[in-house]
Design a protein around this motif. Structure first.
Motif, PDB file in Angstrom:
ATOM      1  N   THR A  98       0.784  -1.236   0.000  1.00  0.00           N
ATOM      2  CA  THR A  98       0.000   0.000   0.000  1.00  0.00           C
ATOM      3  C   THR A  98       0.813   1.283   0.000  1.00  0.00           C
ATOM      4  N   ARG A  99       2.112   1.215   0.205  1.00  0.00           N
ATOM      5  CA  ARG A  99       2.924   2.443   0.270  1.00  0.00           C
ATOM      6  C   ARG A  99       4.366   2.162  -0.081  1.00  0.00           C
ATOM      7  N   GLY A 100       5.141   3.224  -0.259  1.00  0.00           N
ATOM      8  CA  GLY A 100       6.569   3.069  -0.472  1.00  0.00           C
ATOM      9  C   GLY A 100       7.215   2.576   0.817  1.00  0.00           C
ATOM     10  N   LEU A 101       7.967   1.488   0.731  1.00  0.00           N
ATOM     11  CA  LEU A 101       8.563   0.888   1.924  1.00  0.00           C
ATOM     12  C   LEU A 101       9.937   0.329   1.582  1.00  0.00           C
ATOM     13  N   GLY A 102      10.946   0.791   2.288  1.00  0.00           N
ATOM     14  CA  GLY A 102      12.299   0.271   2.126  1.00  0.00           C
ATOM     15  C   GLY A 102      12.621  -0.688   3.259  1.00  0.00           C
ATOM     16  N   LEU A 103      13.017  -1.893   2.907  1.00  0.00           N
ATOM     17  CA  LEU A 103      13.382  -2.921   3.888  1.00  0.00           C
ATOM     18  C   LEU A 103      14.862  -3.245   3.720  1.00  0.00           C
ATOM     19  N   THR A 104      15.573  -3.305   4.831  1.00  0.00           N
ATOM     20  CA  THR A 104      17.000  -3.584   4.803  1.00  0.00           C
ATOM     21  C   THR A 104      17.345  -4.585   5.901  1.00  0.00           C
ATOM     22  N   VAL A 105      18.185  -5.545   5.570  1.00  0.00           N
ATOM     23  CA  VAL A 105      18.773  -6.453   6.556  1.00  0.00           C
ATOM     24  C   VAL A 105      20.272  -6.462   6.314  1.00  0.00           C
ATOM     25  N   GLU A 106      21.032  -6.279   7.380  1.00  0.00           N
ATOM     26  CA  GLU A 106      22.485  -6.339   7.289  1.00  0.00           C
ATOM     27  C   GLU A 106      23.010  -7.176   8.450  1.00  0.00           C
ATOM     28  N   VAL A 107      23.931  -8.056   8.147  1.00  0.00           N
ATOM     29  CA  VAL A 107      24.580  -8.869   9.176  1.00  0.00           C
ATOM     30  C   VAL A 107      26.021  -8.379   9.301  1.00  0.00           C
ATOM     31  N   GLN A 108      26.403  -7.993  10.506  1.00  0.00           N
ATOM     32  CA  GLN A 108      27.761  -7.511  10.785  1.00  0.00           C
ATOM     33  C   GLN A 108      28.402  -8.390  11.845  1.00  0.00           C
ATOM     34  N   GLU A 109      29.688  -8.643  11.674  1.00  0.00           N
ATOM     35  CA  GLU A 109      30.438  -9.349  12.705  1.00  0.00           C
ATOM     36  C   GLU A 109      30.954  -8.337  13.734  1.00  0.00           C
ATOM     37  N   ILE A 110      30.873  -8.713  14.992  1.00  0.00           N
ATOM     38  CA  ILE A 110      31.396  -7.897  16.082  1.00  0.00           C
ATOM     39  C   ILE A 110      32.867  -8.249  16.255  1.00  0.00           C
ATOM     40  N   GLU A 111      33.723  -7.280  16.093  1.00  0.00           N
ATOM     41  CA  GLU A 111      35.149  -7.510  16.316  1.00  0.00           C
ATOM     42  C   GLU A 111      35.348  -7.656  17.826  1.00  0.00           C
ATOM     43  N   GLY A 112      35.940  -8.748  18.247  1.00  0.00           N
ATOM     44  CA  GLY A 112      35.938  -9.120  19.648  1.00  0.00           C
ATOM     45  C   GLY A 112      36.941  -8.464  20.572  1.00  0.00           C
ATOM     46  N   THR A 113      37.885  -7.700  20.061  1.00  0.00           N
ATOM     47  CA  THR A 113      38.940  -7.151  20.906  1.00  0.00           C
ATOM     48  C   THR A 113      38.398  -6.359  22.085  1.00  0.00           C
ATOM     49  N   ALA A 114      37.444  -5.510  21.853  1.00  0.00           N
ATOM     50  CA  ALA A 114      36.911  -4.658  22.929  1.00  0.00           C
ATOM     51  C   ALA A 114      35.422  -4.893  23.133  1.00  0.00           C
ATOM     52  N   SER A 115      34.956  -6.089  22.856  1.00  0.00           N
ATOM     53  CA  SER A 115      33.562  -6.461  23.071  1.00  0.00           C
ATOM     54  C   SER A 115      33.508  -7.357  24.307  1.00  0.00           C
ATOM     55  N   LEU A 116      33.064  -6.790  25.421  1.00  0.00           N
ATOM     56  CA  LEU A 116      33.044  -7.506  26.697  1.00  0.00           C
ATOM     57  C   LEU A 116      31.624  -7.941  27.018  1.00  0.00           C
ATOM     58  N   LYS A 117      31.491  -9.104  27.634  1.00  0.00           N
ATOM     59  CA  LYS A 117      30.176  -9.647  27.937  1.00  0.00           C
ATOM     60  C   LYS A 117      30.194 -10.328  29.303  1.00  0.00           C
ATOM     61  N   THR A 118      29.131 -10.133  30.028  1.00  0.00           N
ATOM     62  CA  THR A 118      28.883 -10.901  31.244  1.00  0.00           C
ATOM     63  C   THR A 118      27.403 -11.202  31.273  1.00  0.00           C
ATOM     64  N   ASN A 119      27.038 -12.461  31.382  1.00  0.00           N
ATOM     65  CA  ASN A 119      25.621 -12.795  31.538  1.00  0.00           C
ATOM     66  C   ASN A 119      25.485 -14.195  32.105  1.00  0.00           C
ATOM     67  N   ASN A 120      24.317 -14.464  32.629  1.00  0.00           N
ATOM     68  CA  ASN A 120      24.012 -15.795  33.145  1.00  0.00           C
ATOM     69  C   ASN A 120      22.839 -16.399  32.383  1.00  0.00           C
ATOM     70  N   LEU A 121      22.548 -15.854  31.224  1.00  0.00           N
ATOM     71  CA  LEU A 121      21.360 -16.258  30.473  1.00  0.00           C
ATOM     72  C   LEU A 121      21.470 -17.669  29.916  1.00  0.00           C
ATOM     73  N   HIS A 122      22.643 -18.066  29.439  1.00  0.00           N
ATOM     74  CA  HIS A 122      22.785 -19.420  28.896  1.00  0.00           C
ATOM     75  C   HIS A 122      22.414 -20.458  29.957  1.00  0.00           C
ATOM     76  N   GLU A 123      22.957 -20.304  31.147  1.00  0.00           N
ATOM     77  CA  GLU A 123      22.691 -21.248  32.229  1.00  0.00           C
ATOM     78  C   GLU A 123      21.213 -21.233  32.631  1.00  0.00           C
ATOM     79  N   ARG A 124      20.626 -20.047  32.715  1.00  0.00           N
ATOM     80  CA  ARG A 124      19.225 -19.934  33.121  1.00  0.00           C
ATOM     81  C   ARG A 124      18.287 -20.527  32.071  1.00  0.00           C
ATOM     82  N   VAL A 125      18.600 -20.343  30.796  1.00  0.00           N
ATOM     83  CA  VAL A 125      17.787 -20.937  29.737  1.00  0.00           C
ATOM     84  C   VAL A 125      17.861 -22.457  29.826  1.00  0.00           C
TER      85      VAL A 125
END
Length: 135
Positions: A98-125
């Motif tokens: 019904t209208r003009g619509l632009g759809l975009t999907v982009e997949v980017q890799e996270i460079e891990g050097t300065a990407s820090l994570k802490t979670n307990n979700l895997h264990e809880r799932v």
């Protein structure tokens, strides 16, 4: 630690349920088998300031950015993008007709050097799959 970030133009809210879109994209990402359930986060943000194509106020957009950890081969990254696009197209089919619509999907890799994570979700799932989690 995959993150799916959805941006959409505010003029879509009358015709598109952002919560349903988030649910559909989250489920599609899990269905690829390439994203761990305990690491997946999917969210959406409405954009009030935008200009699309020729500036017609009926024009709209949805942009999906999937940020994933390094190490998946190009075929897997492409499969993730195609799966997310299929879900996005399915959820926006009526609007697209019904209208003009632009759809975009982009997949980017996270460079891990300065990407820090802490979670307990895997264990809880995993624990939840075995039964109720004690408080």
């Amino acid at each position: 630690m995959p993150h799916i970030i959805v941006e959409y133009s505010a003029n879509l809210e009358a015709e598109l349920d952002p919560g349903r879109l988030v649910d559909a994209l989250h489920a599609a990402a899990l269905a690829t088998g390439a994203m761990p359930v305990g690491g997946l986060r999917t969210r959406a943000e409405r954009r009030d300031l935008y200009r699309i194509a020729d500036g017609d106020p009926e024009n709209a957009f949805v942009a999906v950015l999937a940020r994933i950890g390094q190490g998946r081969d190009p075929e897997t990254r492409r499969r993730i993008a195609e799966t997310l696009m299929a879900a996005l197209e399915a959820e926006t089919r009526a609007v697209f007709a019904t209208r003009g619509l632009g759809l975009t999907v982009e997949v980017q890799e996270i460079e891990g050097t300065a990407s820090l994570k802490t979670n307990n979700l895997h264990e809880r799932v995993q624990a939840r799959a075995r039964g109720p989690i004690p408080s």
